[in-house]
Design a protein around this motif. Structure first.
Motif, PDB file in Angstrom:
ATOM      1  N   LEU A  18      23.322  44.416  36.500  1.00 45.07           N
ATOM      2  CA  LEU A  18      24.484  45.443  36.305  1.00 45.07           C
ATOM      3  C   LEU A  18      25.366  45.373  37.517  1.00 45.07           C
ATOM      4  O   LEU A  18      24.648  45.331  38.743  1.00 45.07           O
ATOM      5  N   LEU A  19      26.528  45.379  37.406  1.00 46.70           N
ATOM      6  CA  LEU A  19      27.551  45.181  38.373  1.00 46.70           C
ATOM      7  C   LEU A  19      28.134  46.598  38.511  1.00 46.70           C
ATOM      8  O   LEU A  19      28.457  47.259  39.553  1.00 46.70           O
ATOM      9  N   GLU A  20      28.565  47.238  37.460  1.00 45.46           N
ATOM     10  CA  GLU A  20      29.403  48.707  37.395  1.00 45.46           C
ATOM     11  C   GLU A  20      29.057  49.315  36.068  1.00 45.46           C
ATOM     12  O   GLU A  20      28.710  48.555  35.027  1.00 45.46           O
ATOM     13  N   ARG A  21      28.888  50.563  36.108  1.00 48.43           N
ATOM     14  CA  ARG A  21      28.704  51.447  34.891  1.00 48.43           C
ATOM     15  C   ARG A  21      29.916  52.452  34.959  1.00 48.43           C
ATOM     16  O   ARG A  21      30.321  52.841  35.976  1.00 48.43           O
ATOM     17  N   ARG A  22      30.532  52.516  33.658  1.00 52.61           N
ATOM     18  CA  ARG A  22      31.621  53.301  33.268  1.00 52.61           C
ATOM     19  C   ARG A  22      32.806  53.233  34.513  1.00 52.61           C
ATOM     20  O   ARG A  22      33.166  53.951  35.131  1.00 52.61           O
ATOM     21  N   TRP A  23      32.957  51.601  34.249  1.00 52.98           N
ATOM     22  CA  TRP A  23      33.966  51.308  35.434  1.00 52.98           C
ATOM     23  C   TRP A  23      35.569  51.783  35.050  1.00 52.98           C
ATOM     24  O   TRP A  23      35.648  51.583  33.952  1.00 52.98           O
ATOM     25  N   ARG A  24      36.155  52.401  35.799  1.00 49.94           N
ATOM     26  CA  ARG A  24      37.539  52.982  35.142  1.00 49.94           C
ATOM     27  C   ARG A  24      38.585  52.151  36.318  1.00 49.94           C
ATOM     28  O   ARG A  24      38.559  52.248  37.435  1.00 49.94           O
ATOM     29  N   GLY A  25      39.408  51.618  35.293  1.00 48.64           N
ATOM     30  CA  GLY A  25      40.420  50.905  35.883  1.00 48.64           C
ATOM     31  C   GLY A  25      41.927  51.516  35.277  1.00 48.64           C
ATOM     32  O   GLY A  25      41.513  52.665  34.856  1.00 48.64           O
ATOM     33  N   TYR A  49      30.686  36.880  33.347  1.00 52.80           N
ATOM     34  CA  TYR A  49      30.650  38.342  33.631  1.00 52.80           C
ATOM     35  C   TYR A  49      30.598  38.850  32.128  1.00 52.80           C
ATOM     36  O   TYR A  49      31.142  38.133  30.835  1.00 52.80           O
ATOM     37  N   VAL A  50      29.970  39.900  31.825  1.00 47.43           N
ATOM     38  CA  VAL A  50      29.747  40.607  30.484  1.00 47.43           C
ATOM     39  C   VAL A  50      30.380  41.641  30.616  1.00 47.43           C
ATOM     40  O   VAL A  50      29.983  42.772  31.175  1.00 47.43           O
ATOM     41  N   PHE A  51      31.358  42.115  29.962  1.00 48.07           N
ATOM     42  CA  PHE A  51      31.890  43.321  29.580  1.00 48.07           C
ATOM     43  C   PHE A  51      31.410  44.186  28.387  1.00 48.07           C
ATOM     44  O   PHE A  51      31.472  43.385  27.139  1.00 48.07           O
ATOM     45  N   ILE A  84      29.372  46.780  33.007  1.00 48.48           N
ATOM     46  CA  ILE A  84      29.840  45.160  33.355  1.00 48.48           C
ATOM     47  C   ILE A  84      28.806  44.649  34.014  1.00 48.48           C
ATOM     48  O   ILE A  84      28.113  45.297  34.973  1.00 48.48           O
ATOM     49  N   LEU A  85      28.311  43.475  33.583  1.00 48.88           N
ATOM     50  CA  LEU A  85      27.187  42.810  33.899  1.00 48.88           C
ATOM     51  C   LEU A  85      27.342  41.449  34.505  1.00 48.88           C
ATOM     52  O   LEU A  85      28.317  40.854  34.014  1.00 48.88           O
ATOM     53  N   ARG A  86      26.500  40.709  35.116  1.00 50.59           N
ATOM     54  CA  ARG A  86      26.577  39.499  35.582  1.00 50.59           C
ATOM     55  C   ARG A  86      25.359  38.632  34.882  1.00 50.59           C
ATOM     56  O   ARG A  86      24.264  39.061  35.005  1.00 50.59           O
ATOM     57  N   GLU A 114      42.055  43.496  34.884  1.00 50.02           N
ATOM     58  CA  GLU A 114      42.052  44.348  36.174  1.00 50.02           C
ATOM     59  C   GLU A 114      40.774  44.040  37.065  1.00 50.02           C
ATOM     60  O   GLU A 114      40.800  43.807  38.183  1.00 50.02           O
ATOM     61  N   TYR A 115      39.664  44.208  36.495  1.00 51.92           N
ATOM     62  CA  TYR A 115      38.404  43.852  37.270  1.00 51.92           C
ATOM     63  C   TYR A 115      38.392  42.572  37.699  1.00 51.92           C
ATOM     64  O   TYR A 115      37.903  42.415  38.890  1.00 51.92           O
ATOM     65  N   LEU A 116      38.551  41.762  36.785  1.00 49.35           N
ATOM     66  CA  LEU A 116      38.426  40.179  37.293  1.00 49.35           C
ATOM     67  C   LEU A 116      39.428  39.995  38.283  1.00 49.35           C
ATOM     68  O   LEU A 116      39.016  38.770  39.092  1.00 49.35           O
ATOM     69  N   GLY A 117      40.331  40.553  38.778  1.00 50.36           N
ATOM     70  CA  GLY A 117      41.487  40.530  39.730  1.00 50.36           C
ATOM     71  C   GLY A 117      40.383  40.944  41.041  1.00 50.36           C
ATOM     72  O   GLY A 117      41.109  40.267  42.150  1.00 50.36           O
ATOM     73  N   HIS A 118      39.299  41.450  41.241  1.00 50.50           N
ATOM     74  CA  HIS A 118      38.757  41.651  42.450  1.00 50.50           C
ATOM     75  C   HIS A 118      37.479  40.653  42.593  1.00 50.50           C
ATOM     76  O   HIS A 118      36.719  40.995  43.310  1.00 50.50           O
ATOM     77  N   THR A 119      37.220  39.732  41.608  1.00 56.31           N
ATOM     78  CA  THR A 119      36.188  38.926  41.777  1.00 56.31           C
ATOM     79  C   THR A 119      36.630  37.739  42.215  1.00 56.31           C
ATOM     80  O   THR A 119      37.801  37.408  42.210  1.00 56.31           O
ATOM     81  N   PRO A 120      35.635  36.913  43.084  1.00 56.88           N
ATOM     82  CA  PRO A 120      36.043  35.403  43.613  1.00 56.88           C
ATOM     83  C   PRO A 120      36.728  34.581  42.567  1.00 56.88           C
ATOM     84  O   PRO A 120      37.616  33.778  42.845  1.00 56.88           O
ATOM     85  N   GLU A 121      36.113  34.299  41.298  1.00 60.24           N
ATOM     86  CA  GLU A 121      36.751  33.424  40.307  1.00 60.24           C
ATOM     87  C   GLU A 121      38.039  34.047  39.793  1.00 60.24           C
ATOM     88  O   GLU A 121      38.943  33.386  39.089  1.00 60.24           O
ATOM     89  N   GLY A 122      38.292  35.425  39.852  1.00 57.43           N
ATOM     90  CA  GLY A 122      39.682  35.690  39.263  1.00 57.43           C
ATOM     91  C   GLY A 122      39.784  35.668  37.908  1.00 57.43           C
ATOM     92  O   GLY A 122      38.744  35.704  37.075  1.00 57.43           O
ATOM     93  N   GLN A 123      40.836  35.422  37.371  1.00 62.44           N
ATOM     94  CA  GLN A 123      41.162  35.288  36.034  1.00 62.44           C
ATOM     95  C   GLN A 123      40.529  33.841  35.262  1.00 62.44           C
ATOM     96  O   GLN A 123      40.545  33.863  33.943  1.00 62.44           O
ATOM     97  N   LEU A 124      40.169  33.160  36.425  1.00 62.84           N
ATOM     98  CA  LEU A 124      39.445  32.053  35.852  1.00 62.84           C
ATOM     99  C   LEU A 124      37.816  32.207  35.374  1.00 62.84           C
ATOM    100  O   LEU A 124      37.299  31.223  35.042  1.00 62.84           O
ATOM    101  N   ALA A 125      37.617  33.371  35.533  1.00 65.46           N
ATOM    102  CA  ALA A 125      35.719  33.607  35.245  1.00 65.46           C
ATOM    103  C   ALA A 125      35.697  33.480  33.887  1.00 65.46           C
ATOM    104  O   ALA A 125      36.250  33.705  33.167  1.00 65.46           O
ATOM    105  N   SER A 126      34.433  32.913  33.756  1.00 65.22           N
ATOM    106  CA  SER A 126      33.937  33.069  32.314  1.00 65.22           C
ATOM    107  C   SER A 126      33.539  34.310  31.941  1.00 65.22           C
ATOM    108  O   SER A 126      32.898  35.080  32.699  1.00 65.22           O
ATOM    109  N   VAL A 127      33.842  34.902  30.795  1.00 68.08           N
ATOM    110  CA  VAL A 127      33.779  36.198  30.376  1.00 68.08           C
ATOM    111  C   VAL A 127      33.230  36.181  28.987  1.00 68.08           C
ATOM    112  O   VAL A 127      33.526  35.390  28.120  1.00 68.08           O
ATOM    113  N   ARG A 128      32.691  37.456  28.691  1.00 66.47           N
ATOM    114  CA  ARG A 128      32.236  37.719  27.294  1.00 66.47           C
ATOM    115  C   ARG A 128      32.227  39.337  27.151  1.00 66.47           C
ATOM    116  O   ARG A 128      32.086  39.886  27.853  1.00 66.47           O
TER     117      ARG A 128
END
Length: 139
Positions: A49-56, A71-73, A64-66, A103-117
């Motif tokens: 778990l990275l975040e719970r009820r994350w609000r942007g 990253y899993v949304f 939000i999980l890793r 918006e969340y991915l903008g704060h990660t090292p990979e940014g918009q290039l991160a693998s997401v689901r």
């Protein structure tokens, strides 16, 4: 007489508000329990778990999980049945989840290039889960 009338009206207002608050509290607690169950299912699979009820600024994401490779949304929906829970998903909500995830991915090292689901977890009235991976596809 007007004092008695005022008190009666105030009691009626309080009587109408109290059940609404109780329903709201029950819905909130029920949602938290559904998210807890979903989180346990992900943790059993090795997700963190990275975040719970994350609000942007674009909206809220329930979990939000890793996982090792992405990253899993996750959106969690609870209702009396899986079908009813699925009916609660609207296109506008999916779009807000995509916006918030971006918006969340903008704060990660990979940014918009991160693998997401984008997953959806449905919880029925007896607490059974249905985890739907990639329920919303990629953005």
């Amino acid at each position: 007489m007007s004092q008695m009338s005022f008190d009666f009206e105030a009691q009626v207002v309080v009587a109408e508000v109290a059940p609404r608050r109780e329903r709201g509290l029950r819905a909130y607690l029920s949602g938290c329990a559904a998210e807890d169950a979903a989180l346990r299912a992900y943790e059993a699979r090795g997700a963190r778990l990275l975040e719970r009820r994350w609000r942007g600024t674009g909206g809220e994401i329930d979990l939000i999980l890793r996982e090792p490779d992405s990253y899993v949304f996750c959106e969690v929906k609870k209702a009396v049945s899986f079908d009813r829970a699925l009916e609660r998903i609207r296109q506008g909500q999916v779009q807000r989840i995509f916006t918030a995830a971006s918006e969340y991915l903008g704060h990660t090292p990979e940014g918009q290039l991160a693998s997401v689901r984008f997953d959806l977890v449905l919880v029925n009235g007896i607490g059974d889960l249905r985890l739907m991976e990639n329920a919303f596809g990629h953005f």
